[in-house]
Design a protein around this motif. Structure first.
Motif, PDB file in Angstrom:
ATOM      1  N   ILE A  82      77.209   8.941 -48.186  1.00 37.35           N
ATOM      2  CA  ILE A  82      77.387  10.358 -48.513  1.00 37.35           C
ATOM      3  C   ILE A  82      76.184  10.906 -49.270  1.00 37.35           C
ATOM      4  O   ILE A  82      75.792  12.059 -49.119  1.00 37.35           O
ATOM      5  CB  ILE A  82      78.658  10.569 -49.361  1.00 37.35           C
ATOM      6  N   GLN A  83      75.549  10.080 -50.092  1.00 34.07           N
ATOM      7  CA  GLN A  83      74.538  10.554 -51.041  1.00 34.07           C
ATOM      8  C   GLN A  83      73.452  11.403 -50.397  1.00 34.07           C
ATOM      9  O   GLN A  83      73.053  12.441 -50.936  1.00 34.07           O
ATOM     10  CB  GLN A  83      73.902   9.357 -51.767  1.00 34.07           C
ATOM     11  N   ALA A  84      72.963  10.988 -49.232  1.00 34.30           N
ATOM     12  CA  ALA A  84      71.856  11.719 -48.601  1.00 34.30           C
ATOM     13  C   ALA A  84      72.251  13.123 -48.172  1.00 34.30           C
ATOM     14  O   ALA A  84      71.384  13.940 -47.836  1.00 34.30           O
ATOM     15  CB  ALA A  84      71.323  10.932 -47.402  1.00 34.30           C
ATOM     16  N   GLY A  85      73.529  13.426 -48.235  1.00 36.86           N
ATOM     17  CA  GLY A  85      73.961  14.779 -47.899  1.00 36.86           C
ATOM     18  C   GLY A  85      73.378  15.840 -48.806  1.00 36.86           C
ATOM     19  O   GLY A  85      73.285  17.013 -48.411  1.00 36.86           O
ATOM     20  N   ILE A  86      72.971  15.469 -50.010  1.00 40.54           N
ATOM     21  CA  ILE A  86      72.405  16.484 -50.912  1.00 40.54           C
ATOM     22  C   ILE A  86      71.088  17.047 -50.384  1.00 40.54           C
ATOM     23  O   ILE A  86      70.694  18.150 -50.749  1.00 40.54           O
ATOM     24  CB  ILE A  86      72.215  15.939 -52.340  1.00 40.54           C
ATOM     25  N   LEU A  87      70.403  16.323 -49.501  1.00 36.22           N
ATOM     26  CA  LEU A  87      69.163  16.835 -48.910  1.00 36.22           C
ATOM     27  C   LEU A  87      69.426  18.083 -48.082  1.00 36.22           C
ATOM     28  O   LEU A  87      68.564  18.965 -47.974  1.00 36.22           O
ATOM     29  CB  LEU A  87      68.529  15.775 -48.010  1.00 36.22           C
ATOM     30  N   LEU A  88      70.591  18.143 -47.476  1.00 40.46           N
ATOM     31  CA  LEU A  88      70.894  19.197 -46.513  1.00 40.46           C
ATOM     32  C   LEU A  88      70.931  20.577 -47.153  1.00 40.46           C
ATOM     33  O   LEU A  88      70.561  21.568 -46.522  1.00 40.46           O
ATOM     34  CB  LEU A  88      72.220  18.895 -45.824  1.00 40.46           C
ATOM     35  N   TYR A  89      71.365  20.646 -48.400  1.00 40.99           N
ATOM     36  CA  TYR A  89      71.430  21.947 -49.071  1.00 40.99           C
ATOM     37  C   TYR A  89      70.028  22.544 -49.234  1.00 40.99           C
ATOM     38  O   TYR A  89      69.812  23.735 -48.973  1.00 40.99           O
ATOM     39  CB  TYR A  89      72.087  21.800 -50.444  1.00 40.99           C
ATOM     40  N   THR A  90      69.081  21.724 -49.684  1.00 38.04           N
ATOM     41  CA  THR A  90      67.717  22.210 -49.878  1.00 38.04           C
ATOM     42  C   THR A  90      67.098  22.627 -48.547  1.00 38.04           C
ATOM     43  O   THR A  90      66.428  23.669 -48.450  1.00 38.04           O
ATOM     44  CB  THR A  90      66.849  21.127 -50.543  1.00 38.04           C
ATOM     45  N   LEU A  91      67.312  21.817 -47.521  1.00 38.52           N
ATOM     46  CA  LEU A  91      66.747  22.130 -46.207  1.00 38.52           C
ATOM     47  C   LEU A  91      67.372  23.399 -45.628  1.00 38.52           C
ATOM     48  O   LEU A  91      66.675  24.214 -45.007  1.00 38.52           O
ATOM     49  CB  LEU A  91      66.955  20.950 -45.263  1.00 38.52           C
ATOM     50  N   TYR A  92      68.650  23.588 -45.838  1.00 38.74           N
ATOM     51  CA  TYR A  92      69.320  24.798 -45.349  1.00 38.74           C
ATOM     52  C   TYR A  92      68.774  26.030 -46.055  1.00 38.74           C
ATOM     53  O   TYR A  92      68.468  27.056 -45.418  1.00 38.74           O
ATOM     54  CB  TYR A  92      70.823  24.660 -45.577  1.00 38.74           C
ATOM     55  N   ASP A  93      68.607  25.943 -47.371  1.00 34.79           N
ATOM     56  CA  ASP A  93      68.064  27.073 -48.118  1.00 34.79           C
ATOM     57  C   ASP A  93      66.632  27.384 -47.697  1.00 34.79           C
ATOM     58  O   ASP A  93      66.228  28.548 -47.619  1.00 34.79           O
ATOM     59  CB  ASP A  93      68.089  26.773 -49.620  1.00 34.79           C
ATOM     60  N   ALA A  94      65.850  26.329 -47.448  1.00 31.96           N
ATOM     61  CA  ALA A  94      64.432  26.521 -47.140  1.00 31.96           C
ATOM     62  C   ALA A  94      64.203  27.103 -45.749  1.00 31.96           C
ATOM     63  O   ALA A  94      63.230  27.827 -45.527  1.00 31.96           O
ATOM     64  CB  ALA A  94      63.692  25.190 -47.264  1.00 31.96           C
ATOM     65  N   THR A  95      65.087  26.776 -44.815  1.00 33.29           N
ATOM     66  CA  THR A  95      64.858  27.158 -43.416  1.00 33.29           C
ATOM     67  C   THR A  95      65.841  28.183 -42.871  1.00 33.29           C
ATOM     68  O   THR A  95      65.511  28.903 -41.923  1.00 33.29           O
ATOM     69  CB  THR A  95      64.932  25.916 -42.514  1.00 33.29           C
ATOM     70  N   GLY A  96      67.041  28.220 -43.437  1.00 32.33           N
ATOM     71  CA  GLY A  96      68.076  29.086 -42.887  1.00 32.33           C
ATOM     72  C   GLY A  96      68.624  28.595 -41.556  1.00 32.33           C
ATOM     73  O   GLY A  96      69.434  29.282 -40.915  1.00 32.33           O
ATOM     74  N   ASP A  97      68.224  27.413 -41.154  1.00 32.25           N
ATOM     75  CA  ASP A  97      68.630  26.860 -39.863  1.00 32.25           C
ATOM     76  C   ASP A  97      70.091  26.408 -39.928  1.00 32.25           C
ATOM     77  O   ASP A  97      70.457  25.560 -40.751  1.00 32.25           O
ATOM     78  CB  ASP A  97      67.728  25.671 -39.525  1.00 32.25           C
ATOM     79  N   LYS A  98      70.926  26.941 -39.050  1.00 33.37           N
ATOM     80  CA  LYS A  98      72.347  26.617 -39.063  1.00 33.37           C
ATOM     81  C   LYS A  98      72.626  25.164 -38.682  1.00 33.37           C
ATOM     82  O   LYS A  98      73.740  24.674 -38.885  1.00 33.37           O
ATOM     83  CB  LYS A  98      73.102  27.564 -38.146  1.00 33.37           C
TER      84      LYS A  98
END
Length: 288
Positions: A82-98
Motif C-alpha cells: 500500500i505504501q507506494a500509493g502515496i506517490l499517486l497523489y503528488t503525480l495526480y496534482d502535478a499532471t492532472g492526469d486521471k
C-alpha cells in the motif's frame, strides 16, 4: 559546502543511472521498497523543479499499473503493498492526469481487502495472520489519511487514528516507554511471548517508522481535530523514552536497549526524529 539537497540529488541521480524506472527492485512489484525511494525522488523534484525526477517516478508507476489503474501483479492485500500509493497523489496534482486518480482508487480498494485482527487492527501481511507490526503504520496510514482528506471520507480518518491507537495500546512497554516491534493477537507466532503476544525486542528500524507515520497522518488531519493532541503525545512520549538509550556519540542501536551487547549495531532511525516538530519538553502522558 554540500547541503542536504546536494546529497538528495546525488542519491537520486545514482539510482536513476543504475536502474531504469521500470527495473527498480523488486521489478514489477508495487511495493514499499520503490515507494520509499520514489517518495524521496518526488520531494527532490519539489525542491529543485527538475522535471527528470517527476518523470522518473511517473515512469515507474506506468510500469506497474495498467491503463485502467489496476496493479499488474496484484495478488493479495499486504500493508507493504500500500505504501507506494502515496506517490499517486503528488503525480495526480502535478499532471492532472486521471490515470493517477484511477490508480488511487485501485490502491484504496486494496485497503478494503486487508484482513483485520479481532481488535480491529490490520494484519501486517496475509501470511502473518493476527499480527500487527510497527512498520505497518508507515505502510498504510499516510495513504489512508490523505485519501480521507482529499475525498471527504472522515471514516477513513477514524480508521487510521484507531490503527495508531491500537498499535500503541498493544506494543508499548510501560516500564521503558518503548514500543515492541510486533504483537500477535493469537499468541501463536514462534517469535512471540506466549502470554503477551509481544515480539522479544525493541527494534530501532521499526520504531523509526512510527514518528514518520504519525507526522504524515497529522499533516492530513483537520487542525481542529481534537484527536491530534493524543497523537502528538504518543510521539512525544516515544521520543522522550528513546533519549534514555542514546549513545555517547548521539546515535541509537538497532536493538535499542541493548547497546552494550556484542553483535548489536547502530540504526538509522534517528532520521525520524528530525522530521517531527513536537515539543519534547512536555513528555507527560497517561498509560491508560
Amino acid at each position: 559546502m554540500e547541503t542536504t539537497l546536494f546529497y538528495a540529488r546525488a542519491a537520486c541521480d545514482t539510482m536513476m543511472r543504475k536502474f531504469a524506472a521500470a527495473d527498480l527492485p523488486p521489478k514489477g512489484h508495487f511495493y514499499y521498497h520503490q515507494g520509499v525511494f520514489l517518495s524521496g525522488v518526488l520531494k527532490t523534484w519539489q525542491l529543485t523543479g527538475e522535471q527528470k525526477y517527476l518523470d522518473y517516478a511517473a515512469s515507474w508507476v506506468h510500469a506497474v499499473f495498467d491503463e485502467s489503474g489496476k496493479v499488474k501483479q496484484y495478488k493479495r492485500a499486504d500493508l507493504d503493498d500500500i505504501q507506494a500509493g502515496i506517490l499517486l497523489y503528488t503525480l495526480y496534482d502535478a499532471t492532472g492526469d486521471k490515470f493517477y486518480r484511477r490508480c488511487i482508487e485501485s490502491v484504496a480498494a486494496q485497503v478494503q481487502d486487508i484482513p483485520r485482527c479481532q481488535c480491529g487492527g490490520f494484519w501486517h501481511t496475509c501470511g502473518s495472520s493476527n499480527q500487527m507490526w510497527l512498520d505497518g503504520l508507515y505502510m498504510v496510514c499516510p495513504f489512508i489519511a490523505e485519501y480521507a482528506r482529499r475525498f471527504d471520507r472522515p471514516e477513513w480518518t477514524d480508521l487510521v487514528v484507531n490503527e495508531i491507537r491500537l498499535m500503541r495500546e498493544h506494543t508499548r512497554d510501560a516500564k521503558t516507554g518503548l514500543w515492541y516491534h510486533a504483537w500477535d493477537e493469537s499468541r501463536k507466532a514462534d517469535w512471540c511471548n506466549p502470554e503477551t503476544g509481544l515480539a522479544p525486542e525493541f527494534w530501532g528500524r521499526s520504531i523509526g517508522w512510527v514518528p514518520v507515520a504519525i507526522q504524515d497522518v497529522l499533516a492530513q488531519m483537520d487542525p481542529d481535530d481534537e484527536r491530534r493532541a493524543a497523537l502528538e503525545l504518543y510521539v512525544r512520549d516515544l521520543l522522550t523514552s528513546l533519549l534514555r538509550y542514546q549513545s555517547a556519540d548521539g546515535r541509537w542501536y538497532q536493538v535499542v536497549n541493548k547497546g552494550d551487547q556484542p553483535g548489536n549495531w547502530f540504526s538509522f532511525m534517528l532520521v525520524s526524529f528530525c522530521l517531527f516538530p513536537v515539543n519534547l519538553c512536555k513528555p507527560e502522558i497517561s498509560d491508560e
